[in-house]
Write an enzyme that holds these catalytic residues in place. Structure first.
Site, PDB file in Angstrom:
ATOM      1  CE  LYS A   1       1.273  10.632   9.059  1.00  4.35           C
ATOM      2  NZ  LYS A   1       1.329   9.379   9.837  1.00  4.35           N
TER       3      LYS A   1
ATOM      4  CD  GLU B   1      -3.207  19.305  15.312  1.00  8.31           C
ATOM      5  OE1 GLU B   1      -2.689  18.880  16.366  1.00  8.31           O
ATOM      6  OE2 GLU B   1      -4.251  18.831  14.835  1.00  8.31           O
TER       7      GLU B   1
ATOM      8  CB  SER C   1       7.008   6.709   0.252  1.00 13.15           C
ATOM      9  OG  SER C   1       5.624   7.079   0.321  1.00 13.15           O
TER      10      SER C   1
ATOM     11  CE  LYS D   1       5.038  10.674   6.947  1.00 19.56           C
ATOM     12  NZ  LYS D   1       4.926   9.432   7.736  1.00 19.56           N
TER      13      LYS D   1
ATOM     14  NE  ARG E   1      -3.959   5.839   7.617  1.00 19.11           N
ATOM     15  CZ  ARG E   1      -2.906   5.179   7.160  1.00 19.11           C
ATOM     16  NH1 ARG E   1      -1.941   5.831   6.539  1.00 19.11           N
ATOM     17  NH2 ARG E   1      -2.814   3.869   7.313  1.00 19.11           N
TER      18      ARG E   1
ATOM     19  NE  ARG F   1      -1.385   5.122   3.213  1.00 22.16           N
ATOM     20  CZ  ARG F   1      -2.232   6.046   2.753  1.00 22.16           C
ATOM     21  NH1 ARG F   1      -3.025   5.752   1.738  1.00 22.16           N
ATOM     22  NH2 ARG F   1      -2.292   7.239   3.291  1.00 22.16           N
TER      23      ARG F   1
ATOM     24  CE1 TYR G   1      11.510   5.344   3.758  1.00 22.18           C
ATOM     25  CE2 TYR G   1      10.721   7.289   2.594  1.00 22.18           C
ATOM     26  CZ  TYR G   1      10.502   6.270   3.500  1.00 22.18           C
ATOM     27  OH  TYR G   1       9.294   6.179   4.154  1.00 22.18           O
TER      28      TYR G   1
END
Length: 325
Positions: free
Chosen positions: A198, A235, A276, A250, A219, A208, A315
């Site tokens: 990610k 990872e 998004s 992602k 982050r 957000r 979505y």
């Protein structure tokens, strides 16, 4: 002219192209992310994601039922608490009466095993500082203290009926901690969808708004650097060793190279999240008449599948599912 290869022979008609297509796109491969917000009495539009809404529990169930009927493979649920219910530890995330766990119980009762019910197992929507974990005294994210909270959250979600838990916080050791925490409480059958790679992406912006984020700062100390490729494989290997049932890359569209490498190496199913910002870009261009909306949506989803994703979170899952029948 003779003696030359003629690949166009296999492109002559729609039937021929369908016969030799190397990659398929089916409703069962699509997962619909959904937002449920506390205090709503009906759906509320998200301005930066036209066509996507925050839901009340009632409208969530109605939209979920429609998506399941359309044939989508699963639902990923994100909870949005009231602003006044956020705190430094994200208490609402593990509260059985918190918005996400109430919604999971209701969905579990209504759709049962007719779909795969997934829950976002992360604290960012629930903390007043907007980070994915608990903060240390110096303001940094405390990895190990956060793991304790993830375990509490995971147990609450499993008890509420989630089939898969989306470990999305990018804390070191999160998959192993959640697996141990679930098994010790009798939830051995609850699976973990590990966000293995990610990235700290600029394309998360509309999300957000969707979750009412209270993020202060960024982050980048825990999400991956977009410059790094080998780190994603490290990872991945760690998450597999800790017991991940499914892994994720992602974002999807800007990281298809990473997705391909993860798919080539993974021993479990691979998912990718069309996030998004990706949704918003295609939507905005289509609204202006610059691209064909349906064509761009299907091509984007097919590209993610072609790069190696077994499962695509998008979505457009329910809408695309209708087109693909």
């Amino acid at each position: 002219m003779t003696g030359i290869d003629r690949p166009r022979r296999l492109r002559r008609t729609p039937a021929m192209r369908r016969l030799v297509a190397e990659t398929s796109l089916e409703p069962r491969q699509l997962v619909l992310p959904m937002f449920v917000a506390d205090g709503l009495d009906g759906p509320r539009d998200i301005s930066s994601m036209p066509g996507v809404q925050q839901h009340s529990i009632d409208s969530l169930c109605k939209a979920a039922d429609a998506a399941v009927t359309a044939g989508v493979g699963g639902l990923m649920i994100f909870g949005v608490p009231k602003p006044e219910d956020k705190d430094a530890n994200g208490t609402q995330a593990s509260d059985p009466d918190g918005i996400l766990n109430r919604a999971l119980r209701r969905l579990s009762a209504e759709v049962g095993d007719a779909t795969v019910l997934m829950a976002d197992t992360c604290l960012d929507e629930f903390t007043d500082h907007g980070h994915c974990g608990v903060l240390a005294a110096d303001g940094s994210v405390d990895n190990d203290a956060t793991l304790d909270r993830y375990v509490e959250m995971a147990r609450a979600q499993a008890a509420a009926g989630a089939h898969l838990l989306g470990a999305s916080g990018m804390m070191d050791g999160q998959v192993g901690a959640i697996r141990l925490g679930l098994d010790s409480e009798g939830f051995a059958d609850t699976g973990i969808l590990a966000y293995a790679a990610k990235y700290a992406s600029a394309f998360y912006g509309p999300f957000r708004e969707a979750v009412g984020s209270s993020l202060q700062g960024d982050r980048r100390t825990y999400q991956q650097d977009p410059a790094n490729r080998r780190e994603a494989i490290r990872e991945l290997d760690l998450d597999l060793a800790e017991g991940a049932d499914i892994v994720m890359v992602k974002p999807a569209m800007s990281y298809l190279d990473i997705l391909r490498e993860v798919a080539d190496r993974s021993t479990v199913p691979v998912s990718a999240y069309q996030i998004s910002g990706e949704y918003a870009m295609i939507t905005a261009a289509a609204e202006r008449g610059w691209i064909d909306r349906r064509g761009a949506i299907l091509e984007s989803l097919l590209s993610i599948r072609r790069a190696g994703a077994d499962i695509v979170l998008t979505y457009w899952a329910a809408e695309a599912a209708h087109w693909l029948v």
